[in-house]
Write a protein that holds these residues in place. Structure first.
Motif, PDB file in Angstrom:
ATOM      1  N   THR A 173      32.551  53.999   3.853  1.00  0.00           N
ATOM      2  CA  THR A 173      31.925  52.742   4.278  1.00  0.00           C
ATOM      3  C   THR A 173      32.661  51.532   3.739  1.00  0.00           C
ATOM      4  OG1 THR A 173      29.773  53.871   4.304  1.00  0.00           O
ATOM      5  CG2 THR A 173      29.756  51.463   4.303  1.00  0.00           C
ATOM      6  N   ASN A 196      34.384  57.324   9.018  1.00  0.00           N
ATOM      7  CA  ASN A 196      33.107  57.130   8.336  1.00  0.00           C
ATOM      8  C   ASN A 196      31.955  56.884   9.293  1.00  0.00           C
ATOM      9  OD1 ASN A 196      31.538  56.300   5.728  1.00  0.00           O
ATOM     10  ND2 ASN A 196      31.207  54.619   7.150  1.00  0.00           N
ATOM     11  N   ASP A 197      32.222  56.195  10.410  1.00  0.00           N
ATOM     12  CA  ASP A 197      31.143  55.786  11.312  1.00  0.00           C
ATOM     13  C   ASP A 197      30.781  56.822  12.358  1.00  0.00           C
ATOM     14  OD1 ASP A 197      31.200  53.491   9.862  1.00  0.00           O
ATOM     15  OD2 ASP A 197      32.089  52.241  11.414  1.00  0.00           O
ATOM     16  N   SER A 202      28.507  60.415   9.328  1.00  0.00           N
ATOM     17  CA  SER A 202      27.514  59.541   8.699  1.00  0.00           C
ATOM     18  C   SER A 202      26.140  60.186   8.558  1.00  0.00           C
ATOM     19  CB  SER A 202      27.382  58.243   9.503  1.00  0.00           C
ATOM     20  OG  SER A 202      26.980  58.495  10.831  1.00  0.00           O
ATOM     21  N   LEU A 203      25.809  61.147   9.429  1.00  0.00           N
ATOM     22  CA  LEU A 203      24.501  61.802   9.344  1.00  0.00           C
ATOM     23  C   LEU A 203      24.455  62.907   8.291  1.00  0.00           C
ATOM     24  CD1 LEU A 203      23.587  62.127  13.134  1.00  0.00           C
ATOM     25  CD2 LEU A 203      22.582  60.556  11.465  1.00  0.00           C
ATOM     26  N   ASN A 206      27.293  61.258   4.259  1.00  0.00           N
ATOM     27  CA  ASN A 206      26.750  60.137   3.491  1.00  0.00           C
ATOM     28  C   ASN A 206      25.384  60.446   2.868  1.00  0.00           C
ATOM     29  OD1 ASN A 206      28.691  59.075   5.620  1.00  0.00           O
ATOM     30  ND2 ASN A 206      28.525  57.312   4.294  1.00  0.00           N
ATOM     31  N   PRO A 207      24.353  60.755   3.665  1.00  0.00           N
ATOM     32  CA  PRO A 207      23.050  60.992   3.030  1.00  0.00           C
ATOM     33  C   PRO A 207      22.941  62.343   2.337  1.00  0.00           C
ATOM     34  CG  PRO A 207      22.857  61.200   5.406  1.00  0.00           C
ATOM     35  CD  PRO A 207      24.252  60.728   5.140  1.00  0.00           C
ATOM     36  N   GLY A 237      20.862  52.295   2.693  1.00  0.00           N
ATOM     37  CA  GLY A 237      21.688  52.634   3.839  1.00  0.00           C
ATOM     38  C   GLY A 237      21.848  54.135   3.942  1.00  0.00           C
ATOM     39  N   ARG A 238      22.968  54.567   4.515  1.00  0.00           N
ATOM     40  CA  ARG A 238      23.191  56.008   4.700  1.00  0.00           C
ATOM     41  C   ARG A 238      23.197  56.744   3.365  1.00  0.00           C
ATOM     42  NH1 ARG A 238      28.418  54.901   8.501  1.00  0.00           N
ATOM     43  NH2 ARG A 238      27.340  54.198  10.379  1.00  0.00           N
ATOM     44  N   SER A 241      19.636  56.125   1.172  1.00  0.00           N
ATOM     45  CA  SER A 241      18.487  56.859   1.703  1.00  0.00           C
ATOM     46  C   SER A 241      18.563  58.338   1.334  1.00  0.00           C
ATOM     47  CB  SER A 241      18.416  56.692   3.228  1.00  0.00           C
ATOM     48  OG  SER A 241      19.593  57.201   3.853  1.00  0.00           O
ATOM     49  N   ARG A 263      16.053  47.562   6.696  1.00  0.00           N
ATOM     50  CA  ARG A 263      16.176  48.736   5.828  1.00  0.00           C
ATOM     51  C   ARG A 263      15.037  48.795   4.810  1.00  0.00           C
ATOM     52  NH1 ARG A 263      22.710  48.980   4.576  1.00  0.00           N
ATOM     53  NH2 ARG A 263      23.327  49.745   6.647  1.00  0.00           N
TER      54      ARG A 263
END
Length: 439
Positions: A173, A196-197, A202-203, A206-207, A237-238, A241, A263
């Motif tokens: 990010t 990254n996007d 990202s799903l 990241n989280p 954010g990702r 969260s 957010r």
């Protein structure tokens, strides 16, 4: 330390342990291994020079070995001074990959290593945080910057020919934010794919990856019990969260601090307590930053924190917790353990900083699980191939990962997990593509 033109690593004798760790990762990265098999047959990167700035971990080793199997010449430097696994670096050198990375680099060594990675004259850049890509742009635009003296030492007299760079990829990010700023200013010099996007990155990376590895790192470093603690997460954010969800799963009371109203509302409706940073600072036990911004935890927060508060950062750079403010408030600093420093304040409280304020999951633990990085690094490998195949045809901007690459990686991952999903019938496909059909 071994420092040569083609390597700068801690100890070549560590390679045997490095190979064992790489084998462990590759056994859990089946999608990337399928891409490697194809790359080995087709050699889509034959003769392509790639400069990569990544966390030098066993999962990164799986990626760069895949790029090499595709025919590429790879030079690798670290994207964080404290995240390199020295045994992995040693193994990669034996695999004929140029590696300029060792754990505990100084700032000067870090940037000299970036220069050495760029000295091969890259045709593709692969980055995590955009330090390498931004360095190329600072050199090309003649932007004065103190670290460039160290970069030039590594580069030598050759410099970097930006015209020869077909494109790049960006993993995280923070890096995408920097590259989009370059694009807005009209200074981006070659196309970059924002891995990254991608939804498949990202799903999950990241989280899920950062969420698990951040909690893992805090527990490894401190051994504290999270159940019953108040864990404050800065940023929803990702990444934030994911951290919040996993901290709650460990029995913690999670408090979220946000500056974005959407957010913040999302966090509140997911059942988290949302409040101002000062209110959270007074009641929190463990503080985790995940914003990508500067001085998120600063003097005003530290002055009201409880005795024994633990501070950790899960953002890319060591700027989210103000280390200057922490030092200014303290009369004594003690290294409690390898990844924990105790700062005793003038009023007698103790604040504990983890991993020197750097990425806690990569400094105090081993980063994301291999199964998650299988997705991210498969996207990286295919995005590099896409850049090479479309050399000269991609617009100079920050691109999304092509949708077909995203779907390919996700479908392959599902199959390796033994999961089959439905396909739309012809009737369903017509229905969702025809504007005439309705109620």
């Amino acid at each position: 330390m071994e420092k040569r033109m083609d390597r700068w690593i801690r100890d070549p004798a560590l390679s045997s342990e490095g190979y064992r760790r790489i084998a462990w990762a590759e056994a859990r990265m089946p999608v990337l291994m399928r891409i490697r098999e194809r790359f080995r047959r087709e050699r889509p990167l034959e003769g392509v020079r790639i400069s990569a700035c990544l966390h030098v971990t066993k999962e990164t080793a799986a990626l760069v070995r895949t790029l090499r199997e595709g025919g590429a010449e790879v030079a690798l430097c670290a994207s964080n001074p404290l995240s390199t696994q020295d045994e992995v670096a040693a193994a990669l050198v034996e695999d004929y990959i140029r590696v300029y990375a060792f754990r505990g680099m100084s700032e000067e060594e870090y940037y000299e290593a970036i220069g050495r990675a760029l000295a091969i004259g890259p045709e593709v850049t692969v980055d995590d945080g955009a330090d390498l890509t931004v360095t190329v742009h600072k050199l090309a635009h003649g932007i004065p910057s103190p670290e460039l003296n160290w970069v030039r030492r590594g580069l030598g007299a050759e410099g970097v020919e930006v015209e020869g760079i077909a494109g790049g990829t960006e993993e995280t990010t923070t890096g995408v934010i920097r590259l989009k700023a370059l694009e807005r200013e009209g200074r981006l010099l070659y196309p970059v794919i924002a891995v990254n996007d991608s939804p498949t990155k990202s799903l999950f990376d990241n989280p899920i990856g950062t969420g698990q590895s951040t909690i893992d790192a805090i527990l490894r470093a401190t051994g504290i019990l999270l159940a019953g603690k108040r864990v404050v997460v800065f940023g929803y954010g990702r990444v934030g969260s994911g951290i919040a969800a996993r901290a709650r799963g460990m029995g913690a009371e999670v408090i979220v601090v946000e500056v974005d109203p959407v957010r913040a509302l999302n966090a509140a409706m997911n059942g988290y307590r949302v409040c101002s940073s000062l209110e959270a600072a007074r009641v929190g036990d463990v503080f985790i930053t995940a914003t990508g911004n500067i001085n998120v935890i600063r003097r005003e927060h530290m002055e009201v924190m409880k005795d024994g508060a633990v501070l950790a950062n899960a953002g890319h750079y060591d700027v989210e917790i103000s280390l200057k403010d922490l030092r200014d408030l303290s009369v004594e600093v003690e290294e409690v353990s390898q990844h924990v420093k105790r700062y005793r304040t003038r009023d007698g409280r103790n604040l504990y900083l983890l991993a020197e304020g750097r990425l806690v999951n990569l400094v105090a633990a081993e980063g994301h699980p291999s199964e998650v990085m299988d997705l991210s690094f498969s996207l990286q490998a295919l995005s590099v191939e896409h850049v090479v195949k479309n050399r000269g045809r991609l617009e100079v901007k920050v691109h999304d990962v092509p949708a077909e690459i995203d779907r390919e990686v996700a479908m392959t991952k599902l199959r390796t997990m033994g999961i089959e999903i439905d396909r739309m019938t012809e009737e369903q496909a017509r229905y969702v593509s025809d504007w005439r059909l309705g109620t």
